[in-house]
Design a protein around this motif. Structure first.
Motif, short mmCIF file in Angstrom:
data_model
loop_
_atom_site.label_atom_id
_atom_site.label_comp_id
_atom_site.label_asym_id
_atom_site.label_seq_id
_atom_site.Cartn_x
_atom_site.Cartn_y
_atom_site.Cartn_z
N GLU A 257 0.82 -1.21 0.00
CA GLU A 257 0.00 0.00 0.00
C GLU A 257 0.86 1.27 0.00
O GLU A 257 0.48 2.28 -0.60
CB GLU A 257 -0.95 0.01 1.21
CG GLU A 257 -1.99 -1.09 1.17
CD GLU A 257 -2.74 -1.14 -0.16
OE1 GLU A 257 -3.29 -0.10 -0.57
OE2 GLU A 257 -2.75 -2.22 -0.79
N TYR A 258 2.01 1.20 0.66
CA TYR A 258 2.91 2.35 0.65
C TYR A 258 3.40 2.62 -0.76
O TYR A 258 3.41 3.75 -1.24
CB TYR A 258 4.08 2.10 1.60
CG TYR A 258 5.17 3.15 1.54
CD1 TYR A 258 6.46 2.81 1.14
CD2 TYR A 258 4.92 4.47 1.89
CE1 TYR A 258 7.47 3.76 1.08
CE2 TYR A 258 5.91 5.43 1.82
CZ TYR A 258 7.19 5.07 1.42
OH TYR A 258 8.17 6.00 1.35
N LEU A 259 3.78 1.53 -1.46
CA LEU A 259 4.22 1.66 -2.85
C LEU A 259 3.12 2.26 -3.72
O LEU A 259 3.36 3.12 -4.56
CB LEU A 259 4.60 0.29 -3.41
CG LEU A 259 6.07 -0.04 -3.52
CD1 LEU A 259 6.25 -1.27 -4.38
CD2 LEU A 259 6.88 1.10 -4.07
N ARG A 260 1.92 1.76 -3.50
CA ARG A 260 0.77 2.26 -4.27
C ARG A 260 0.59 3.75 -4.03
O ARG A 260 0.34 4.53 -4.96
CB ARG A 260 -0.50 1.50 -3.90
CG ARG A 260 -1.74 2.09 -4.57
CD ARG A 260 -2.94 1.19 -4.43
NE ARG A 260 -2.78 -0.04 -5.20
CZ ARG A 260 -3.00 -1.25 -4.70
NH1 ARG A 260 -3.39 -1.40 -3.46
NH2 ARG A 260 -2.82 -2.31 -5.46
N THR B 194 -0.30 7.17 4.03
CA THR B 194 -0.79 5.82 3.75
C THR B 194 -1.71 5.34 4.86
O THR B 194 -2.79 4.82 4.59
CB THR B 194 0.40 4.84 3.62
OG1 THR B 194 1.36 5.39 2.73
CG2 THR B 194 -0.07 3.49 3.10
N LEU B 195 -1.31 5.53 6.09
CA LEU B 195 -2.11 5.07 7.23
C LEU B 195 -3.45 5.79 7.31
O LEU B 195 -4.47 5.19 7.63
CB LEU B 195 -1.35 5.30 8.54
CG LEU B 195 -0.27 4.29 8.90
CD1 LEU B 195 0.52 4.77 10.11
CD2 LEU B 195 -0.88 2.92 9.20
N LEU B 196 -3.41 7.09 7.05
CA LEU B 196 -4.63 7.87 7.16
C LEU B 196 -5.45 7.85 5.87
O LEU B 196 -6.57 8.34 5.84
CB LEU B 196 -4.29 9.32 7.53
CG LEU B 196 -3.61 9.52 8.89
CD1 LEU B 196 -3.14 10.97 9.04
CD2 LEU B 196 -4.57 9.17 10.03
N GLY B 197 -4.86 7.33 4.82
CA GLY B 197 -5.56 7.31 3.53
C GLY B 197 -5.74 8.69 2.94
O GLY B 197 -6.76 8.97 2.29
N PRO C 152 -0.51 -6.53 7.41
CA PRO C 152 -1.66 -5.95 6.71
C PRO C 152 -1.93 -4.54 7.23
O PRO C 152 -1.89 -4.29 8.45
CB PRO C 152 -2.82 -6.89 7.06
CG PRO C 152 -2.18 -8.16 7.49
CD PRO C 152 -0.87 -7.78 8.10
N LEU C 153 -2.18 -3.64 6.30
CA LEU C 153 -2.41 -2.24 6.66
C LEU C 153 -3.55 -2.11 7.66
O LEU C 153 -3.48 -1.35 8.62
CB LEU C 153 -2.70 -1.44 5.39
CG LEU C 153 -2.90 0.06 5.55
CD1 LEU C 153 -1.71 0.73 6.24
CD2 LEU C 153 -3.18 0.71 4.21
N GLY C 154 -4.59 -2.89 7.41
CA GLY C 154 -5.75 -2.87 8.30
C GLY C 154 -5.37 -3.22 9.73
O GLY C 154 -5.82 -2.58 10.69
N GLU D 24 -4.10 -1.59 15.29
CA GLU D 24 -3.12 -1.52 16.38
C GLU D 24 -2.93 -0.10 16.85
O GLU D 24 -2.78 0.18 18.05
CB GLU D 24 -1.78 -2.09 15.88
CG GLU D 24 -0.74 -2.34 16.97
CD GLU D 24 0.57 -2.87 16.39
OE1 GLU D 24 0.51 -3.65 15.42
OE2 GLU D 24 1.63 -2.48 16.90
N LEU D 25 -2.94 0.84 15.91
CA LEU D 25 -2.72 2.24 16.26
C LEU D 25 -4.02 2.97 16.57
O LEU D 25 -4.02 4.13 16.96
CB LEU D 25 -1.99 2.96 15.11
CG LEU D 25 -0.60 2.43 14.76
CD1 LEU D 25 -0.03 3.13 13.53
CD2 LEU D 25 0.36 2.61 15.94
N GLY D 26 -5.14 2.30 16.39
CA GLY D 26 -6.42 2.94 16.69
C GLY D 26 -6.84 3.93 15.62
O GLY D 26 -7.62 4.86 15.89
N ILE D 27 -6.36 3.74 14.40
CA ILE D 27 -6.71 4.68 13.33
C ILE D 27 -7.92 4.17 12.58
O ILE D 27 -7.91 3.07 12.02
CB ILE D 27 -5.51 4.87 12.36
CG1 ILE D 27 -4.38 5.62 13.10
CG2 ILE D 27 -5.93 5.67 11.13
CD1 ILE D 27 -3.12 5.76 12.31
N THR D 28 -8.97 5.01 12.56
CA THR D 28 -10.22 4.63 11.89
C THR D 28 -10.21 5.13 10.44
O THR D 28 -9.39 5.94 10.05
CB THR D 28 -11.43 5.22 12.62
OG1 THR D 28 -11.25 6.66 12.67
CG2 THR D 28 -11.54 4.68 14.02
N ALA D 29 -11.19 4.65 9.69
CA ALA D 29 -11.28 5.09 8.29
C ALA D 29 -11.64 6.57 8.23
O ALA D 29 -12.37 7.07 9.08
CB ALA D 29 -12.33 4.26 7.56
#
Lengths: 269, 253
Positions: A130-133, A172-175, A248-250, A255-260
């Motif tokens: 996903e980072y590459l993407r 990437t994490l936050l989209g 997996p990114l999800g 793990e970090l508590g980051i929501t969509a």
């Protein structure tokens, strides 16, 4: 005596002019002598006086506002205003086992250190893939980050460099895309997470150039979401991304508590 | 620099580099060096072919040309803006004074070396000009000679291409003659200028080089002597703005 000899003698008897030691005001000498070679704490280091740092901070803030494409000014602002905060962040990293390892091993995210082939071959949905993407879609490269120059501590220079390299991870994490709106959202997250003055300033002043409609969306939906996630998540500087490419990114988000994110903002702003 | 349209103006965008401290390289003035002037002169010449200064750094002469070139490549885009910002527009006054001094009349053949932005150009090397002997009435160089690796060669070339009776004029940074102003000037130079360079042009190092190279350049008197060594006569200088810059003038007989 020949004309040549005469010239030679005349020159030899000329009073000595510009000795390197020169008649410089004493206060300046250590600084200037230090700026070449011996006094550097790390390869790109440019030692600066407190006055220079203050001038740089003011100048870079002004220029970043005036010309948002001067990303280098944002970097300079961060370096000249972040000393105290960087210490806090560094201490935080030391206390965390993963963070301490990062400080020890000093990983760098750059095209030369990344194994692109390996990342490509990772499963869909993994952090690495996903980072590459993200890099692809936004047409960015980890190597466009300028090196740290104005931080007068070698370890703190690494911490701020790490913060910058983690910035792309955060996208990437936050989209979040790399358009102006996406950057502002990430800045809010970073401001809450790190407390770096540059992030706070960027978060507060970044929205100045937005349209009213976009601003409305930002304030009502995106900022609250970013702030909530920023407060909930543990320090993102303590995550050893390079050892988690196949996670997996999800799973990492959980793990970090980051929501969509509340909405898809590509194409906005 | 603007010039009256009726003069024939050639601008030579020079790329010759120089080591300015010829005078102080002479080891006769250092106690650790042995021998008489001739022996030391040879030694210093040997050293001279390898090392020189680049601002406060020491570099090889070969390197210097390239490094100075890079500096000017880097500053070229924002050249005029930066000059205005750094000198608060005063550089225009200095250049006007230079023009006033030379009082060019219609028909004057004028060569301006290291010309910077502006008119049509001839590309050349200040240390080896692409012009015949005895061609020009006036040779000017404003804020260029400081960056030449062999200033003496540039001066000799200037002498060569001038007609007999021709005039050499140089506007260049020099030594401040007032201690208080010198301190303020140093403070401004070292604290503010590189910051301006970073903020406006994204380039700290070129402007650090600039201010260092100014301090490396000979004083008014020393430079006068260098001009005399190149064969010029009636060499005079005039300090401007407390000696921040000086205009040197000489004639070829």
């Amino acid at each position: 005596m020949s004309a040549a000899m005469a010239t030679l003698l005349r020159r030899a008897l000329r009073p000595l002019g510009r000795l390197p030691g020169g008649p410089w005001p004493a206060a300046d000498v250590p600084l200037r002598a230090r700026s070449h070679g011996a006094g550097l704490l790390y390869p790109d280091h440019i030692p600066t006086s407190p006055l220079q740092k203050a001038l740089l901070a003011a100048g870079s803030a002004g220029m970043a506002l005036y010309d948002p494409y001067r990303h280098d000014m944002v970097a300079v602002l961060g370096e000249t205003t972040g000393h105290r905060t960087l210490k806090v962040l560094r201490d935080q990293m030391r206390k965390d086992p993963e963070g301490a390892r990062i400080l020890q091993e000093r990983p760098r995210i750059s095209l030369s250190t990344l194994n692109l082939g390996k990342l490509q071959s990772l499963p869909e949905g993994s952090l690495g893939r996903e980072y590459l993407r993200f890099l692809d879609e936004n047409r960015v490269s980890p190597d466009t980050r300028a090196p740290t120059r104005f931080v007068d501590d070698e370890e703190l220079a690494y911490v701020i460099q790490r913060y910058r390299e983690v910035h792309d991870m955060l996208h990437t994490l936050l989209g979040m895309p790399t358009n102006i709106l996406g950057e502002i959202v990430v800045k809010w997250f970073e401001a809450v997470q790190t407390g770096l003055p540059m992030c706070i300033l960027g978060a507060l002043f970044g929205p100045i150039r937005l349209s009213a409609r976009t601003l409305q969306v930002l304030v009502s939906e995106l900022i609250p979401w970013a702030v909530q996630n920023g407060r909930r998540a543990p320090s993102v500087l303590n995550v050893y991304y390079e050892r988690r490419w196949d996670q997996p990114l999800g799973a990492l988000r959980e793990e970090l508590g980051i929501t969509a994110p509340p909405m898809h903002i590509q194409g906005m702003a | 620099m603007a010039a009256p349209r009726s003069c024939v103006l050639w601008r030579c965008c020079g790329r010759g580099w120089s080591r300015a401290m010829r005078g102080c390289q002479l080891p006769g003035l250092r106690s650790s060096w042995p021998g008489g002037p001739l022996g030391m002169r040879l030694l210093s010449q040997e050293k001279a072919t390898t090392e020189t200064h680049f601002g406060f750094e020491t570099v090889s002469e070969k390197e210097k040309g390239g490094k100075v070139y890079q500096v000017f490549e880097s500053v070229a885009k924002k050249y005029d803006v930066m000059n205005d910002m750094m000198s608060l527009g005063i550089h225009r006054v200095w250049k006007d004074l230079l023009l006033w001094k030379m009082r060019p009349v219609p028909g004057t053949q004028l060569l301006d070396v290291a010309g910077g932005t502006g008119l049509t150009w001839v590309l050349g090397d200040a240390e080896e000009l692409p012009f015949d002997d005895d061609k020009f009435d006036i040779y000017t160089i404003a804020f260029g000679i400081r960056n030449v690796t062999h200033i003496d060669q540039a001066l000799q070339e200037a002498h060569r291409v001038l007609k007999p009776g021709g005039r050499f004029l140089c506007l260049e940074f020099s030594q401040v003659n007032n201690p208080l102003i010198s301190r303020l000037y140093d403070l401004y130079s070292f604290q503010v200028i590189p910051v301006l360079g970073e903020v406006i042009a994204g380039d700290w190092k070129s402007y650090q080089y600039l201010i260092e190279s100014i301090r490396r350049f000979p004083s008014q008197v020393e430079f006068k002597e260098m001009i005399e060594d190149a064969g010029f006569h009636k060499v005079t200088y005039e300090s401007l703005t407390s000696g921040i810059v000086a205009i040197h003038s000489g004639f070829k007989l």
